[in-house]
Design a protein around this motif. Structure first.
Motif, PDB file in Angstrom:
ATOM      1  N   PRO A 159       0.790  -1.237   0.000  1.00  0.00           N
ATOM      2  CA  PRO A 159       0.000   0.000   0.000  1.00  0.00           C
ATOM      3  C   PRO A 159       0.822   1.286   0.000  1.00  0.00           C
ATOM      4  N   ILE A 160       2.112   1.209  -0.333  1.00  0.00           N
ATOM      5  CA  ILE A 160       2.953   2.403  -0.325  1.00  0.00           C
ATOM      6  C   ILE A 160       2.369   3.480  -1.238  1.00  0.00           C
ATOM      7  N   ASN A 219       1.810   9.690   6.254  1.00  0.00           N
ATOM      8  CA  ASN A 219       3.019   9.103   5.683  1.00  0.00           C
ATOM      9  C   ASN A 219       3.560   8.022   6.603  1.00  0.00           C
ATOM     10  N   LYS A 220       4.071   6.955   6.021  1.00  0.00           N
ATOM     11  CA  LYS A 220       4.738   5.919   6.808  1.00  0.00           C
ATOM     12  C   LYS A 220       6.204   6.265   7.028  1.00  0.00           C
ATOM     13  N   ASP A 278       5.647   8.405   0.251  1.00  0.00           N
ATOM     14  CA  ASP A 278       6.555   7.508   0.967  1.00  0.00           C
ATOM     15  C   ASP A 278       7.603   6.912   0.039  1.00  0.00           C
ATOM     16  N   GLU A 279       7.215   6.645  -1.192  1.00  0.00           N
ATOM     17  CA  GLU A 279       8.180   6.108  -2.147  1.00  0.00           C
ATOM     18  C   GLU A 279       9.284   7.133  -2.425  1.00  0.00           C
ATOM     19  N   VAL A 280       8.887   8.386  -2.606  1.00  0.00           N
ATOM     20  CA  VAL A 280       9.871   9.447  -2.856  1.00  0.00           C
ATOM     21  C   VAL A 280      10.750   9.667  -1.634  1.00  0.00           C
ATOM     22  N   ASN A 281      10.137   9.718  -0.450  1.00  0.00           N
ATOM     23  CA  ASN A 281      10.928   9.909   0.766  1.00  0.00           C
ATOM     24  C   ASN A 281      11.895   8.753   0.988  1.00  0.00           C
ATOM     25  N   GLY A 282      11.480   7.550   0.611  1.00  0.00           N
ATOM     26  CA  GLY A 282      12.373   6.397   0.728  1.00  0.00           C
ATOM     27  C   GLY A 282      13.580   6.520  -0.192  1.00  0.00           C
ATOM     28  N   ILE A 283      13.356   7.059  -1.380  1.00  0.00           N
ATOM     29  CA  ILE A 283      14.466   7.286  -2.317  1.00  0.00           C
ATOM     30  C   ILE A 283      15.432   8.317  -1.744  1.00  0.00           C
TER      31      ILE A 283
END
Length: 229
Positions: free
Chosen positions: A135-136, A189-190, A140-145
């Motif tokens: 469920p990302i 946000n996670k 969150d995907e951008v922050n993870g990058i």
């Protein structure tokens, strides 16, 4: 021209429609609505794609006569979310697959429900499955990058072949705007990395459309590295 429907000639005289999902979808089909492009819930019908669903105002009036207790939701933001989500799902979902969905995620369930008709998938909460929902969301995907880069780890390629990502290109702002309009609890946000979050907030002010470009760049690099192996 879209005319008001008289369903008396389309059904048996003694046929009655219950409030079951099966009967609601059957009635929609009879009046000319393509249920592959709507999301069903017992209380509301959400239009995913107005054009492809053929759910005109006249058809809505006919539907409301039979089911006055079920609201038809014509939310343009939700339709945009569905459009973005479908770009991922069309590439990730295999027909007739069993998909493991997370508990208590209204947005995920709403987006995937039409695929039970569109691709014949089965949504499950436990047991065996072919694909699992991750469920990302886009933020969150951008922050993870960014987090991987700032930590000196480089790009983190976390996508798995047995997962699907319905919300990976949908922003938190869009999701919460729709959830608020529809009377649901908002999500957060996670990824709570402070540096990544601060950098994202800075970019939001100077380049509002940057998030999808960051993800596209990461995916391009990942594919290039895979091809070179």
């Amino acid at each position: 021209m879209d005319l008001m429907f008289n369903i008396s000639g389309l059904t048996n005289d003694e046929e009655e429609f219950s409030s079951s999902k099966k009967d609601v979808l059957k009635f929609l089909k009879i009046i000319g609505v393509d249920s592959r492009f709507i999301s069903y819930t017992p209380q509301k019908i959400y239009i995913n794609n107005l054009r492809f669903s053929k759910f005109s105002r006249k058809r809505e009036a006919t539907f409301n006569k039979q089911y006055p207790e079920i609201e038809v939701v014509r939310n343009k933001l939700f339709q945009k979310i569905c459009s973005k989500s479908s770009r991922h799902l069309a590439l990730e979902i295999e027909p007739n697959s069993r998909i493991l969905v997370p508990e208590d995620n209204f947005m995920i369930e709403l987006l995937l429900e039409p695929y039970t008709r569109k691709y014949g998938v089965e949504l499950v909460r436990d047991g065996e499955y072919d694909l699992k929902v991750n469920p990302i969301i886009l933020d969150d995907e951008v922050n993870g990058i960014f987090e991987g880069i700032f930590n000196g780890e480089g790009l983190n390629f976390n996508h798995r072949d047995d997962e699907i990502y319905p919300l990976a290109n949908v922003s938190l702002e869009w999701i919460n705007s729709f959830l608020e309009m529809d009377g649901h609890e908002l999500v957060e946000n996670k990824n709570k990395n402070e540096l990544a979050t601060s950098f994202s907030e800075f970019l939001d002010d100077v380049a509002p459309q940057y998030k999808e470009n960051v993800v596209k760049a990461s995916e391009f690099i990942e594919k290039k590295l895979e091809a070179e192996k």
